[in-house]
Scaffold this active site. Sequence first.
Site, short mmCIF file in Angstrom:
data_model
loop_
_atom_site.label_atom_id
_atom_site.label_comp_id
_atom_site.label_asym_id
_atom_site.label_seq_id
_atom_site.Cartn_x
_atom_site.Cartn_y
_atom_site.Cartn_z
N GLY A 14 0.82 -1.21 0.00
CA GLY A 14 0.00 0.00 0.00
C GLY A 14 0.85 1.26 0.00
CB ALA A 15 4.30 1.85 -1.17
CE1 TYR A 158 -8.83 0.02 9.17
CE2 TYR A 158 -9.42 1.52 10.95
CZ TYR A 158 -8.52 1.07 10.02
OH TYR A 158 -7.29 1.69 9.92
CE LYS A 162 -5.89 -2.00 9.89
NZ LYS A 162 -4.63 -2.24 9.14
#
Length: 253
Positions: A14-15, A158, A162
Amino acid sequence: MNIDLHGKTALVTGATGELGRVMARTLAQCGAKVAIHYHSNKPKAQQLLEEIQAWGGTATIVQADITNEASILEMKDSIYAELGEVDIVVANAVVQYTWTTILEQSPEDYKSQFESCVMQSVFLAKAFIPAMQLKRVGRFIGINTECSMQNFATQSAYVAGKRGMDGVYRVLAKEVGEYQITVNQVAPGWTISEKERSAELGADEGYKQGVPLKRRGEDQDIANAVAFLASDLASFITGAYIPVTGGNVMPAI
């Protein structure tokens, strides 16, 4: 005392994202060779690559679907061919979706969060940790969130993803510690990024009042924590969940 990552190769998934691109820049500035992962935004990845190369850094761009093990293995082969074995993995990518209540949230959103938080980490570990075990050194860093501790309304998919990721990292830290591989998580708060700097702020006043430091963090604050954990300075830190939130959340003993 400086953070020196010369001789190391880092992968940032995800750069091309708001936080990911600053992590990639920072690791490169510390001397690491950087694999810039993207899913669909190749122009942004190319722009970041050219930026790093312009000031003498070494990098390459790699495409992969981080929810697919075969795609991650193909990415690994590409990185090894271009930069060599990976010493530092930063699992930053996550699928974006619209938050709503549990009763209204699509089951597909829960699946996307499980796949991009939990399974991405599992696939990355399977792909890159065996080589770290042979060298008896490595850094595995996941980007979590302060939401994991807050559990606010509309955050369920989310938070579920996580918190599942958190369990994987804590177990992995115990499984690979004997090889001197550290496994840690950085948990950003509501962070100011490049996109937001070009817009008017003001809707965050209520949030800032709840933060002990009375301000929001910057994307560079998150990247600094990642660079520290990637370095030899953090060689005796593992299994940690480290909030970079100005004290907005505080893990307790």
